[in-house]
Design a protein around this motif. Structure first.
Motif, short mmCIF file in Angstrom:
data_model
loop_
_atom_site.label_atom_id
_atom_site.label_comp_id
_atom_site.label_asym_id
_atom_site.label_seq_id
_atom_site.Cartn_x
_atom_site.Cartn_y
_atom_site.Cartn_z
N PRO A 41 0.93 -1.14 0.08
CA PRO A 41 0.11 -0.02 -0.08
C PRO A 41 0.98 1.26 0.14
CG PRO A 41 -0.82 -1.59 1.55
CD PRO A 41 0.44 -2.08 1.14
N ILE A 42 1.82 1.10 0.75
CA ILE A 42 2.84 2.50 0.77
C ILE A 42 3.29 2.80 -0.76
CG2 ILE A 42 4.99 3.36 1.70
CD1 ILE A 42 4.12 1.88 4.33
N PHE A 43 3.70 1.75 -1.27
CA PHE A 43 4.45 1.60 -2.42
C PHE A 43 3.36 2.32 -3.70
CE2 PHE A 43 6.38 -0.02 -6.57
CZ PHE A 43 7.62 0.84 -6.43
N ILE A 44 2.33 1.58 -3.51
CA ILE A 44 1.29 2.12 -4.44
C ILE A 44 0.76 3.60 -4.16
CG2 ILE A 44 -1.22 1.67 -4.93
CD1 ILE A 44 -0.71 -1.19 -4.54
N SER A 45 0.88 4.07 -2.94
CA SER A 45 0.35 5.41 -2.77
C SER A 45 1.66 6.26 -3.34
CB SER A 45 0.30 5.73 -1.19
OG SER A 45 1.29 5.74 -0.55
N TYR A 46 2.92 5.97 -3.31
CA TYR A 46 4.04 6.48 -3.78
C TYR A 46 3.90 6.65 -5.18
CZ TYR A 46 8.65 7.50 -5.64
OH TYR A 46 9.95 7.94 -6.65
N ILE A 47 3.51 5.64 -6.05
CA ILE A 47 3.53 5.32 -7.31
C ILE A 47 2.54 6.56 -7.76
CG2 ILE A 47 2.51 4.06 -9.33
CD1 ILE A 47 3.76 1.67 -7.96
N PHE A 48 1.36 6.50 -7.24
CA PHE A 48 0.21 7.45 -7.66
C PHE A 48 0.53 8.81 -7.40
CE2 PHE A 48 -2.88 3.84 -7.84
CZ PHE A 48 -3.30 4.12 -9.13
N SER A 49 1.29 9.16 -6.19
CA SER A 49 1.55 10.27 -5.88
C SER A 49 2.73 10.94 -6.95
CB SER A 49 2.06 10.62 -4.58
OG SER A 49 1.17 10.48 -3.53
N PHE A 50 3.71 10.15 -7.24
CA PHE A 50 4.64 10.19 -8.14
C PHE A 50 4.04 10.66 -9.56
CE2 PHE A 50 7.99 9.50 -11.47
CZ PHE A 50 9.05 9.98 -10.95
N ILE A 51 3.06 10.05 -10.05
CA ILE A 51 2.18 10.09 -11.35
C ILE A 51 1.56 11.60 -11.14
CG2 ILE A 51 0.35 9.50 -12.62
CD1 ILE A 51 1.14 6.63 -11.88
N TYR A 52 0.98 11.86 -10.08
CA TYR A 52 0.28 13.25 -10.15
C TYR A 52 1.40 14.39 -9.97
CZ TYR A 52 -4.56 12.52 -8.95
OH TYR A 52 -5.76 12.00 -8.91
N TYR A 99 -4.68 3.07 4.49
CA TYR A 99 -5.12 3.31 2.97
C TYR A 99 -6.67 2.93 3.43
CZ TYR A 99 -4.64 -1.71 3.34
OH TYR A 99 -4.52 -3.00 3.50
N ASP A 100 -7.25 2.39 4.40
CA ASP A 100 -8.67 2.08 4.61
C ASP A 100 -9.34 2.76 5.40
OD1 ASP A 100 -7.01 1.09 6.75
OD2 ASP A 100 -8.07 -0.91 6.62
N ALA A 101 -8.58 4.01 5.97
CA ALA A 101 -9.15 5.00 7.16
C ALA A 101 -9.59 5.91 6.32
CB ALA A 101 -8.04 5.44 8.04
N ILE A 102 -10.79 6.61 6.73
CA ILE A 102 -11.39 7.97 5.98
C ILE A 102 -10.65 9.10 6.03
CG2 ILE A 102 -13.39 9.46 6.16
CD1 ILE A 102 -14.82 6.76 7.02
N LEU A 103 -10.14 9.38 7.13
CA LEU A 103 -9.32 10.87 7.19
C LEU A 103 -8.07 10.88 6.28
CD1 LEU A 103 -9.68 13.56 8.44
CD2 LEU A 103 -8.20 12.92 10.20
N PRO A 104 -7.36 10.08 6.35
CA PRO A 104 -6.07 9.99 5.33
C PRO A 104 -6.46 10.10 3.95
CG PRO A 104 -5.75 8.35 7.01
CD PRO A 104 -7.26 8.87 7.21
N ILE A 105 -7.70 9.33 3.53
CA ILE A 105 -8.20 9.34 2.14
C ILE A 105 -8.97 10.86 1.90
CG2 ILE A 105 -9.76 8.45 0.42
CD1 ILE A 105 -7.52 6.48 1.49
#
Length: 189
Positions: A41-52, A99-105
């Motif tokens: 999950p940490i790596f996937i969040s990094y990938i999406f943020s890098f893409i952004y 990744y499954d908590a509301i506030l961080p999303i």
């Protein structure tokens, strides 16, 4: 004033933001596959943020290739955009670990929303700082794509209260919309 200093500064800030993001990635505690998979999950969040960040860098580059001059308002609008982009590493780590908590999303969506709003404002100020025949004004028209992005971020934030994966889906849709550089501007170069 020419755009070169603003572009160089912005490129430097974005490079630092990406560096901070990658430095937040820590190796797994163990040496087996399960330890590595726990970091997914940490790596996937990094990938999406890098893409952004890549999307913003790419579109920012195109925006300033077409911009003829820079003034104080444009400088401040650009700093406003860079401020919101600089918060992406914080929300990336938070969403990756929760990744499954509301506030961080929601926080991730709010940062993305304000990045989009800041980019929209930057475009408007650039257009207002040029004459009526300015190519950017014609290229983006009423900026439907930008307005749809803001709407989808709002929907993602709202739906995150019901289902975090639905919120994330809206954020991903916006990224997909912008993966290809803005053709409206590219055609005008």
């Amino acid at each position: 004033m020419k755009t070169s200093r603003l572009e160089a500064f912005s490129d430097g800030v974005l490079a630092i933001i990406i560096t901070i993001m990658v430095l937040e990635l820590s190796p797994p505690k163990g040496t087996d596959l399960n330890a590595l998979l726990a970091k997914t999950p940490i790596f996937i969040s990094y990938i999406f943020s890098f893409i952004y960040l890549g999307i913003y860098w790419n579109n920012h580059h195109h925006l300033f290739q077409i911009t003829e001059k820079v003034n104080g308002k444009i400088l401040w609008a650009n700093l406003h955009l860079l401020f919101w982009l600089s918060l992406i590493p914080f929300t990336t780590v938070w969403i990756g670990e929760n990744y499954d908590a509301i506030l961080p999303i929601i926080a991730y969506g709010v940062v993305l929303l304000f990045c989009a709003i800041a980019y929209f404002i930057l475009q408007l100020i650039i257009i207002k700082s040029h004459d009526n025949e300015f190519v950017l004004k014609k290229a983006i028209g009423s900026d439907i794509k930008g307005k749809i992005s803001i709407t989808f971020y709002l929907l993602g934030i709202g739906f995150s209260f019901l289902n975090t994966w639905l919120g994330i889906a809206f954020y991903i849709i916006v990224a997909i919309m912008w993966l290809i550089p803005d053709k409206r501007i590219e055609k005008s170069l």
